[in-house]
Design a protein around this motif. Sequence first.
Motif, PDB file in Angstrom:
ATOM      1  N   GLY A   1       0.811  -1.263  -0.096  1.00  0.00           N
ATOM      2  CA  GLY A   1      -0.030   0.201  -0.133  1.00  0.00           C
ATOM      3  C   GLY A   1       0.819   1.285   0.297  1.00  0.00           C
ATOM      4  O   GLY A   1       2.035   1.147  -0.137  1.00  0.00           O
ATOM      5  N   LYS A   2       0.029   2.357  -0.033  1.00  0.00           N
ATOM      6  CA  LYS A   2       0.908   3.710   0.175  1.00  0.00           C
ATOM      7  C   LYS A   2       0.380   4.395   1.373  1.00  0.00           C
ATOM      8  O   LYS A   2      -0.818   4.478   1.616  1.00  0.00           O
ATOM      9  N   MET A   3       1.391   4.958   2.135  1.00  0.00           N
ATOM     10  CA  MET A   3       1.098   5.558   3.325  1.00  0.00           C
ATOM     11  C   MET A   3       1.382   7.033   3.303  1.00  0.00           C
ATOM     12  O   MET A   3       2.513   7.397   2.640  1.00  0.00           O
ATOM     13  N   LEU A   4       0.304   7.866   3.435  1.00  0.00           N
ATOM     14  CA  LEU A   4       0.313   9.442   3.289  1.00  0.00           C
ATOM     15  C   LEU A   4       0.927  10.295   4.527  1.00  0.00           C
ATOM     16  O   LEU A   4       0.504   9.959   5.659  1.00  0.00           O
ATOM     17  N   GLY A   5       2.188  11.046   4.345  1.00  0.00           N
ATOM     18  CA  GLY A   5       2.813  11.635   5.392  1.00  0.00           C
ATOM     19  C   GLY A   5       2.306  13.157   5.253  1.00  0.00           C
ATOM     20  O   GLY A   5       1.966  13.867   4.387  1.00  0.00           O
ATOM     21  N   THR A   6       2.701  14.052   5.975  1.00  0.00           N
ATOM     22  CA  THR A   6       2.730  15.323   6.100  1.00  0.00           C
ATOM     23  C   THR A   6       3.487  16.044   5.264  1.00  0.00           C
ATOM     24  O   THR A   6       3.230  17.128   4.611  1.00  0.00           O
TER      25      THR A   6
ATOM     26  N   LYS B   1      -0.561   1.696  21.001  1.00  0.00           N
ATOM     27  CA  LYS B   1      -1.074   2.981  22.032  1.00  0.00           C
ATOM     28  C   LYS B   1      -0.661   4.206  21.470  1.00  0.00           C
ATOM     29  O   LYS B   1      -0.637   5.461  22.032  1.00  0.00           O
ATOM     30  N   VAL B   2      -0.051   4.191  20.265  1.00  0.00           N
ATOM     31  CA  VAL B   2       0.545   5.481  19.590  1.00  0.00           C
ATOM     32  C   VAL B   2      -0.412   5.808  18.603  1.00  0.00           C
ATOM     33  O   VAL B   2      -0.612   5.221  17.479  1.00  0.00           O
ATOM     34  N   SER B   3      -0.591   7.238  18.519  1.00  0.00           N
ATOM     35  CA  SER B   3      -1.525   7.775  17.333  1.00  0.00           C
ATOM     36  C   SER B   3      -0.570   9.284  16.825  1.00  0.00           C
ATOM     37  O   SER B   3      -1.137  10.190  17.430  1.00  0.00           O
ATOM     38  N   ILE B   4       0.103   9.070  15.863  1.00  0.00           N
ATOM     39  CA  ILE B   4       0.767  10.314  15.361  1.00  0.00           C
ATOM     40  C   ILE B   4       0.811  10.415  14.086  1.00  0.00           C
ATOM     41  O   ILE B   4       0.528   9.609  13.338  1.00  0.00           O
ATOM     42  N   TYR B   5       1.090  11.642  13.436  1.00  0.00           N
ATOM     43  CA  TYR B   5       1.137  11.957  12.021  1.00  0.00           C
ATOM     44  C   TYR B   5       2.471  11.456  11.491  1.00  0.00           C
ATOM     45  O   TYR B   5       3.686  11.708  12.204  1.00  0.00           O
ATOM     46  N   LEU B   6       2.424  10.785  10.377  1.00  0.00           N
ATOM     47  CA  LEU B   6       3.854  10.495   9.641  1.00  0.00           C
ATOM     48  C   LEU B   6       4.319  11.671   9.104  1.00  0.00           C
ATOM     49  O   LEU B   6       3.800  12.556   8.383  1.00  0.00           O
ATOM     50  N   LEU B   7       5.496  11.804   8.899  1.00  0.00           N
ATOM     51  CA  LEU B   7       6.486  12.778   8.292  1.00  0.00           C
ATOM     52  C   LEU B   7       6.317  12.741   6.648  1.00  0.00           C
ATOM     53  O   LEU B   7       6.437  11.641   6.352  1.00  0.00           O
TER      54      LEU B   7
END
Length: 272
Positions: free
Chosen positions: A162-167, A266-272
């Motif tokens: 798949g493809k993961m989108l970051g900021t 337990k972690v929920s953050i944005y990908l760079l």
Amino acid sequence: MSHGHLPQSLDPLELQIRNAKAFLLQTDTSGVSVYEHLSTLLSRILSERPPHALESLRELSTEIQWSRLEQGPDALRTQREDPHTYIKADMQRALFSHGTGEGQETEGDADIGDSPLPNLLDLSQLLQQAGVSLGRDEVVKICLALKRLVDTHPLQYCRLWGKMLGTEGGYLVAEVQFREGEDDEAEERGEEEENEVEEPEHEDEEETEEAEDLPPKSTYRPPPVIPMEEYGKGANKYVYYVCSEAGTEWVRLPQVTPAQICAARKVSIYLL
């Protein structure tokens, strides 16, 4: 003298010449006048002195005109440079070249059924009909990038996870499985784990005697560390490669540990 009368010193013939020159100095939409074009053309003929000047007059005129058009806006302003575009084009150029560029030949003559890579173009067309699509241009580049990964590693199975989108960009993830006994990196990691020997703890008699005078210590012991699953089993059944975009180098992700899985939940953050 009124506005409608000419000065006595101005000859009618001279007036006609001035009017003709003013007409020739009128510029068109390109900003070039007939007078300037004729002056450049005559200077070119006098400097080069071609053997058949009259026959080459039209050809030289067309060449001068095209040379002005090819300059475009560069004559007035500096062309805007976009180094990112050139770097990206140079990076993706290797995808369309034959082979891997390291003297290895591609397996183009092999049967399609022997390839570990599925037909990504057909799959993307089916997904597009369902309303899910990355765009045909990007799918072609991803397909070539996966083909490059297959050509450089002894893989038995390979697919686009798949493809993961970051900021600041995206990540392409490839899910692969090596042929049995041909994953050198996994074998090296297994040997390193076997060579790791836990050293027993030795307590000196003097430290034991001193500890008797101290307050009692807590008997709590943390739970034992859950061992990581072996390659090819459980969460480490597949190996994953990632890259920022098609054309960049594929980077292999390390094997995952149970502690990392618990922490990730337990972690929920944005990908760079």
